[in-house]
Design a protein around this motif. Structure first.
Motif, PDB file in Angstrom:
ATOM      1  N   SER A   1     -61.242  49.101  30.299  1.00 39.25           N
ATOM      2  CA  SER A   1     -63.015  48.895  30.647  1.00 39.25           C
ATOM      3  C   SER A   1     -62.956  48.002  31.572  1.00 39.25           C
ATOM      4  O   SER A   1     -61.677  46.990  31.890  1.00 39.25           O
ATOM      5  N   VAL A   2     -63.877  47.916  32.321  1.00 39.59           N
ATOM      6  CA  VAL A   2     -64.286  46.958  33.283  1.00 39.59           C
ATOM      7  C   VAL A   2     -63.965  45.490  33.040  1.00 39.59           C
ATOM      8  O   VAL A   2     -63.380  44.734  33.595  1.00 39.59           O
ATOM      9  N   ARG A   3     -64.628  45.361  31.817  1.00 37.91           N
ATOM     10  CA  ARG A   3     -64.614  43.751  31.091  1.00 37.91           C
ATOM     11  C   ARG A   3     -63.159  43.467  30.973  1.00 37.91           C
ATOM     12  O   ARG A   3     -62.561  42.431  31.203  1.00 37.91           O
ATOM     13  N   GLU A   4     -62.136  44.472  30.274  1.00 30.04           N
ATOM     14  CA  GLU A   4     -60.855  44.261  29.984  1.00 30.04           C
ATOM     15  C   GLU A   4     -60.187  44.014  31.276  1.00 30.04           C
ATOM     16  O   GLU A   4     -59.404  42.852  31.272  1.00 30.04           O
TER      17      GLU A   4
ATOM     18  N   ARG B   1     -67.622  50.197  30.848  1.00 30.37           N
ATOM     19  CA  ARG B   1     -67.089  51.790  31.328  1.00 30.37           C
ATOM     20  C   ARG B   1     -65.603  51.807  31.701  1.00 30.37           C
ATOM     21  O   ARG B   1     -65.231  50.785  31.962  1.00 30.37           O
ATOM     22  N   PRO B   2     -65.016  52.966  31.474  1.00 32.16           N
ATOM     23  CA  PRO B   2     -63.486  52.752  31.961  1.00 32.16           C
ATOM     24  C   PRO B   2     -63.526  52.579  33.452  1.00 32.16           C
ATOM     25  O   PRO B   2     -64.138  53.217  34.270  1.00 32.16           O
ATOM     26  N   ALA B   3     -62.603  51.746  33.911  1.00 24.99           N
ATOM     27  CA  ALA B   3     -62.410  51.245  35.314  1.00 24.99           C
ATOM     28  C   ALA B   3     -62.251  52.486  36.243  1.00 24.99           C
ATOM     29  O   ALA B   3     -62.443  52.649  37.212  1.00 24.99           O
ATOM     30  N   THR B   4     -61.309  53.501  35.470  1.00 24.99           N
ATOM     31  CA  THR B   4     -61.035  54.488  36.279  1.00 24.99           C
ATOM     32  C   THR B   4     -62.004  55.743  36.667  1.00 24.99           C
ATOM     33  O   THR B   4     -61.923  56.584  37.430  1.00 24.99           O
ATOM     34  N   GLN B   5     -63.236  55.306  36.068  1.00 26.95           N
ATOM     35  CA  GLN B   5     -64.339  56.440  36.325  1.00 26.95           C
ATOM     36  C   GLN B   5     -65.303  55.663  37.316  1.00 26.95           C
ATOM     37  O   GLN B   5     -66.361  56.077  37.340  1.00 26.95           O
ATOM     38  N   LEU B   6     -64.878  54.612  38.051  1.00 23.70           N
ATOM     39  CA  LEU B   6     -65.624  53.943  38.934  1.00 23.70           C
ATOM     40  C   LEU B   6     -65.685  54.642  40.295  1.00 23.70           C
ATOM     41  O   LEU B   6     -64.715  55.045  40.544  1.00 23.70           O
ATOM     42  N   SER B   7     -66.737  54.115  41.007  1.00 26.37           N
ATOM     43  CA  SER B   7     -66.391  54.798  42.642  1.00 26.37           C
ATOM     44  C   SER B   7     -65.659  53.752  43.159  1.00 26.37           C
ATOM     45  O   SER B   7     -65.302  52.516  42.755  1.00 26.37           O
ATOM     46  N   GLY B   8     -65.317  54.069  44.535  1.00 30.97           N
ATOM     47  CA  GLY B   8     -64.246  53.362  45.169  1.00 30.97           C
ATOM     48  C   GLY B   8     -64.636  51.767  45.590  1.00 30.97           C
ATOM     49  O   GLY B   8     -64.193  50.729  45.178  1.00 30.97           O
TER      50      GLY B   8
END
Ligand SMILES: Nc1ncnc2c1ncn2[C@@H]1O[C@H](COP(=O)(O)OP(=O)(O)OP(=O)(O)O)[C@@H](O)[C@H]1O
Length: 289
Positions: free
Chosen positions: A109-112, A151-158
């Motif tokens: 996740s983003v926080r992790e 959210r999972p960091a892999t699902q973020l925009s660039g």
């Protein structure tokens, strides 16, 4: 290839070499080819140095050597430490690198991911404490990431991911911040938010900033000083208005540009073919016009 110690300087972190960057005769190879050649550089604590230069000039290689990720020959002190002789965790408490191409572990996740920035501060086999959690939350907040924190960091925009990676670097609470193209994926508003934040931290905490950037106008607005690299050597070094000379930029980048005075620094404007670019030197004080 290994780094050698500066004469008279102690080993490890936090010695007398200060909290900026100092390097002499720095050579770095990539794939058996010398990419950085005999670089000498002094960056005082608290300075923002903009590293500019064409693709392949050696900006990333230089930042990675200083950040302890690449072997080098020569002498380097970053935040008082010799990156070749300082342990990974000790160096990571002093120097943070925001990479151009971040690796994001699946399912994090983003926080992790931001929390990983606290790793060098947590004792081995220990766990994060309330201070670490507070630092992470503050970094998420300062980079406007609270709404994506779970959210999972892999699902973020660039652009969102670029801010997360900066948040992770800031969570390290470094003395020297190495930024490799920190705003390349950001819209103009977020470019300003992010660079203003780094500038605030520099003023508040005396952070030293080395930022490789392709946007010369933006680089000039935030940096005290620009170093223009060309094929691993310094082609120009000085205040942005002095380095951003259309003739120099034409020679080094093969670019046709106009440099206009603007409120917060020179603005570099590209000129398309036929727009009247003439590569002749700028008039200097005392020149007969
Ligand atoms: N892993 C590698 N193996 C071999 N050569 C490499 C490697 N990484 C980089 N290089 C080469 O080293 C040189 C310098 O690359 P570097 O990434 O430092 O340039 P840069 O100035 O950061 O470029 P850019 O602006 O395109 O990011 C280039 O010629 C590049 O092809």
């Amino acid at each position: 290839m290994t780094g050698r110690s500066a004469p008279g300087a102690g080993d490890g972190a936090g010695d007398e070499a200060g909290e900026g960057l100092w390097c002499r005769d720095l050579d770095v190879d990539r794939g058996g080819v010398r990419v950085v050649h005999g670089l000498d550089l002094d960056v005082p604590p608290g300075q923002w140095l903009g590293l500019v230069g064409p693709n392949g000039a050696g900006k990333t290689t230089f930042l990675h050597a200083v950040g302890g990720l690449l072997a080098f020959a020569g002498h380097v002190r970053v935040a008082g430490a010799d990156p070749a002789r300082t342990g990974e965790r000790a160096l990571a408490r002093l120097v943070a690198l925001m990479p151009q191409r971040p690796v994001v572990p699946e399912g994090t996740s983003v926080r992790e991911l931001v929390g990983l920035g606290r790793t060098p501060h947590v004792p081995r086999f220990g766990v994060t404490g309330p201070h670490d959690d507070a630092v992470v939350e503050r970094c998420l907040e300062r980079l406007c990431l609270e709404h994506v924190a779970d959210r999972p960091a892999t699902q973020l925009s660039g652009g969102e991911l670029q801010r997360v990676v900066l948040a992770r670097a800031l969570a390290q609470e470094p003395r020297v911040l190495l930024l490799d193209e920190p705003t390349s994926a950001l819209d103009i508003g977020h470019q300003q938010t992010v660079l203003d934040l780094v500038d605030d931290l520099r003023r508040e905490a005396g952070l030293t900033v080395l930022a490789a950037m392709h946007d010369l106008t933006l680089a000039a607005q935030y940096a005290d000083r620009l170093v223009l690299l060309e094929a691993g050597r310094v082609a120009a070094d000085g205040p942005p208005a002095a380095v951003l000379d259309p003739v120099v930029l034409h020679r080094v980048y093969g670019a046709r540009v106009e440099v206009l005075p603007a409120g917060s620094g020179p603005a570099v404007v590209p000129l398309r073919t036929g727009a009247g670019f003439v590569a002749h030197p700028r008039p200097r004080a005392g020149d007969r016009l």
